[in-house]
Enzyme design. Structure first.
Site, PDB file in Angstrom:
ATOM      1  N   LYS A  82       0.848  -1.219   0.000  1.00 50.86           N
ATOM      2  CA  LYS A  82       0.000   0.000   0.000  1.00 50.86           C
ATOM      3  C   LYS A  82       0.871   1.251   0.000  1.00 50.86           C
ATOM      4  O   LYS A  82       0.647   2.160  -0.782  1.00 50.86           O
ATOM      5  CB  LYS A  82      -0.882   0.064   1.267  1.00 50.86           C
ATOM      6  CG  LYS A  82      -1.837  -1.085   1.445  1.00 50.86           C
ATOM      7  CD  LYS A  82      -2.754  -0.858   2.644  1.00 50.86           C
ATOM      8  CE  LYS A  82      -2.056  -0.633   3.959  1.00 50.86           C
ATOM      9  NZ  LYS A  82      -1.388  -1.717   4.593  1.00 50.86           N
ATOM     10  N   ARG A 124      11.987  -5.524   4.834  1.00 49.77           N
ATOM     11  CA  ARG A 124      11.603  -4.114   4.716  1.00 49.77           C
ATOM     12  C   ARG A 124      12.435  -3.198   5.617  1.00 49.77           C
ATOM     13  O   ARG A 124      12.568  -3.429   6.805  1.00 49.77           O
ATOM     14  CB  ARG A 124      10.119  -3.957   5.055  1.00 49.77           C
ATOM     15  CG  ARG A 124       9.648  -2.529   5.030  1.00 49.77           C
ATOM     16  CD  ARG A 124       8.191  -2.404   4.748  1.00 49.77           C
ATOM     17  NE  ARG A 124       7.352  -2.741   5.881  1.00 49.77           N
ATOM     18  CZ  ARG A 124       6.025  -2.643   5.858  1.00 49.77           C
ATOM     19  NH1 ARG A 124       5.410  -2.277   4.748  1.00 49.77           N
ATOM     20  NH2 ARG A 124       5.325  -2.949   6.915  1.00 49.77           N
ATOM     21  N   ARG A 139      -0.746  -9.319  12.907  1.00 51.73           N
ATOM     22  CA  ARG A 139      -1.307  -8.319  11.985  1.00 51.73           C
ATOM     23  C   ARG A 139      -2.118  -9.000  10.895  1.00 51.73           C
ATOM     24  O   ARG A 139      -3.162  -8.505  10.474  1.00 51.73           O
ATOM     25  CB  ARG A 139      -0.179  -7.488  11.344  1.00 51.73           C
ATOM     26  CG  ARG A 139       0.302  -6.366  12.250  1.00 51.73           C
ATOM     27  CD  ARG A 139       1.720  -5.956  11.951  1.00 51.73           C
ATOM     28  NE  ARG A 139       1.925  -5.297  10.686  1.00 51.73           N
ATOM     29  CZ  ARG A 139       3.127  -5.155  10.123  1.00 51.73           C
ATOM     30  NH1 ARG A 139       4.205  -5.638  10.700  1.00 51.73           N
ATOM     31  NH2 ARG A 139       3.248  -4.537   8.968  1.00 51.73           N
TER      32      ARG A 139
HETATM   33  P1  ADP Z   1       0.671  -2.644   7.558  1.00 46.74           P
HETATM   34  O1  ADP Z   1      -0.517  -2.408   6.700  1.00 46.74           O
HETATM   35  O2  ADP Z   1       1.815  -3.237   6.818  1.00 46.74           O
HETATM   36  O3  ADP Z   1       0.327  -3.426   8.813  1.00 46.74           O
HETATM   37  P2  ADP Z   1       0.554   0.135   8.493  1.00 46.74           P
HETATM   38  O4  ADP Z   1       1.648   1.118   8.656  1.00 46.74           O
HETATM   39  O5  ADP Z   1      -0.564   0.494   7.566  1.00 46.74           O
HETATM   40  O6  ADP Z   1       1.249  -1.236   8.069  1.00 46.74           O
HETATM   41  O7  ADP Z   1      -0.097  -0.178   9.937  1.00 46.74           O
HETATM   42  C1  ADP Z   1       0.718  -0.489  11.039  1.00 46.74           C
HETATM   43  C2  ADP Z   1      -0.137  -0.613  12.312  1.00 46.74           C
HETATM   44  O8  ADP Z   1      -0.794   0.647  12.590  1.00 46.74           O
HETATM   45  C3  ADP Z   1      -1.265  -1.640  12.285  1.00 46.74           C
HETATM   46  O9  ADP Z   1      -0.802  -2.937  12.581  1.00 46.74           O
HETATM   47  C4  ADP Z   1      -2.183  -1.071  13.391  1.00 46.74           C
HETATM   48  O10 ADP Z   1      -1.663  -1.350  14.679  1.00 46.74           O
HETATM   49  C5  ADP Z   1      -2.087   0.435  13.186  1.00 46.74           C
HETATM   50  N1  ADP Z   1      -3.111   0.942  12.261  1.00 46.74           N
HETATM   51  C6  ADP Z   1      -2.912   1.368  10.979  1.00 46.74           C
HETATM   52  N2  ADP Z   1      -4.071   1.763  10.422  1.00 46.74           N
HETATM   53  C7  ADP Z   1      -5.043   1.599  11.382  1.00 46.74           C
HETATM   54  C8  ADP Z   1      -6.454   1.819  11.439  1.00 46.74           C
HETATM   55  N3  ADP Z   1      -7.143   2.274  10.385  1.00 46.74           N
HETATM   56  N4  ADP Z   1      -7.099   1.505  12.581  1.00 46.74           N
HETATM   57  C9  ADP Z   1      -6.454   1.037  13.646  1.00 46.74           C
HETATM   58  N5  ADP Z   1      -5.134   0.805  13.678  1.00 46.74           N
HETATM   59  C10 ADP Z   1      -4.419   1.077  12.558  1.00 46.74           C
END
Ligand code: ADP
Length: 218
Positions: free
Chosen positions: A14, A128, A172
């Protein structure tokens, strides 16, 4: 420019695809993960709480996410369209996003689901690294470095995210299956969902996305 949402399992790309769109078409990229990491870096009590959840691979409380996102979306640079990466991740967030979009008088144009197998996503996670200075993300296995360990663009020391380990990745991924997959069905029913194969390489994925959003005609 359109409003685009990226939904995907962890490490599907993403952030990478958002950066490529941002660079080529000058689009605004909002990563909810980055907004949360920023809160962690601020050292606030909320940031401490957020850090604990992120390191366990769990979703952060909706109320915290809404506040950060609302503030960001109200900035004027979003008026011409934005890429939302990492939101909504559960059905409640999808419903609240309808309200936020109404407030802003903007609709969701494309929801792009980046499809990838768990095994491939896991490989990407372990390689990564990212630049704390300019935010560029690399993979130690696939990318070439001018100087090992340093960012090709700004020469800062590359870092690994604290939640990029096998144990947190598994959590995750489970969170994604139980909480986020229903969001994919929600957008499918609304007729705005597009599925893109994200398992080959970033260039192939990008070409498919450009085709879906008609970017070449802008
Ligand atoms: P990835 O998609 O690879 O897990 P992100 O940087 O998008 O990486 O997200 C990392 C972490 O941030 C998630 O595991 C979660 O803990 C938190 N997070 C991200 N987006 C949200 C959201 N929309 N709602 C709740 N927690 C979120």
């Amino acid at each position: 420019m359109p409003n685009i949402i990226f939904i995907a399992p962890p490490a599907a790309g993403k952030g990478t695809q958002s950066d490529m769109l941002k660079e080529k078409y000058n689009m605004v990229h909002i990563s909810v993960g980055d907004l949360l990491r920023h809160e962690v870096d601020s050292g606030s009590p909320v940031g401490e709480h957020v850090k604990e959840l992120m390191n366990k691979g769990l979703l952060v409380d909706n109320s915290i996410v809404y506040e950060l996102l609302r503030n960001r979306l109200h900035k004027s640079d979003c008026d011409q369209g934005y890429i939302l990466d990492g939101f909504p991740r559960n059905l409640e967030q999808a419903h609240v996003f309808e309200e936020i979009s109404e407030e802003l008088n903007r609709q969701v144009d494309y929801v792009i689901f980046l499809d990838i197998d768990k095994e491939i996503a896991m490989q990407r996670i372990t390689g990564r690294v990212s630049c704390p200075n300019c935010g560029t993300v690399y993979n130690e296995y696939y990318d070439t470095f001018n100087t090992p360990g340093l960012c090709n663009k700004c020469h800062a020391n590359l870092e690994k995210r604290s939640d990029d380990n096998v144990e947190t990745f598994n959590q995750r991924f489970d969170t994604y299956i139980t909480k986020t997959q229903p969001v994919i069905d929600y957008y499918k029913e609304k007729g705005v969902l597009h599925i893109v194969d994200s398992s080959i390489n970033k260039e192939y994925t990008f070409t498919q996305i450009e085709r879906i959003i008609g970017a070449k005609k802008w």
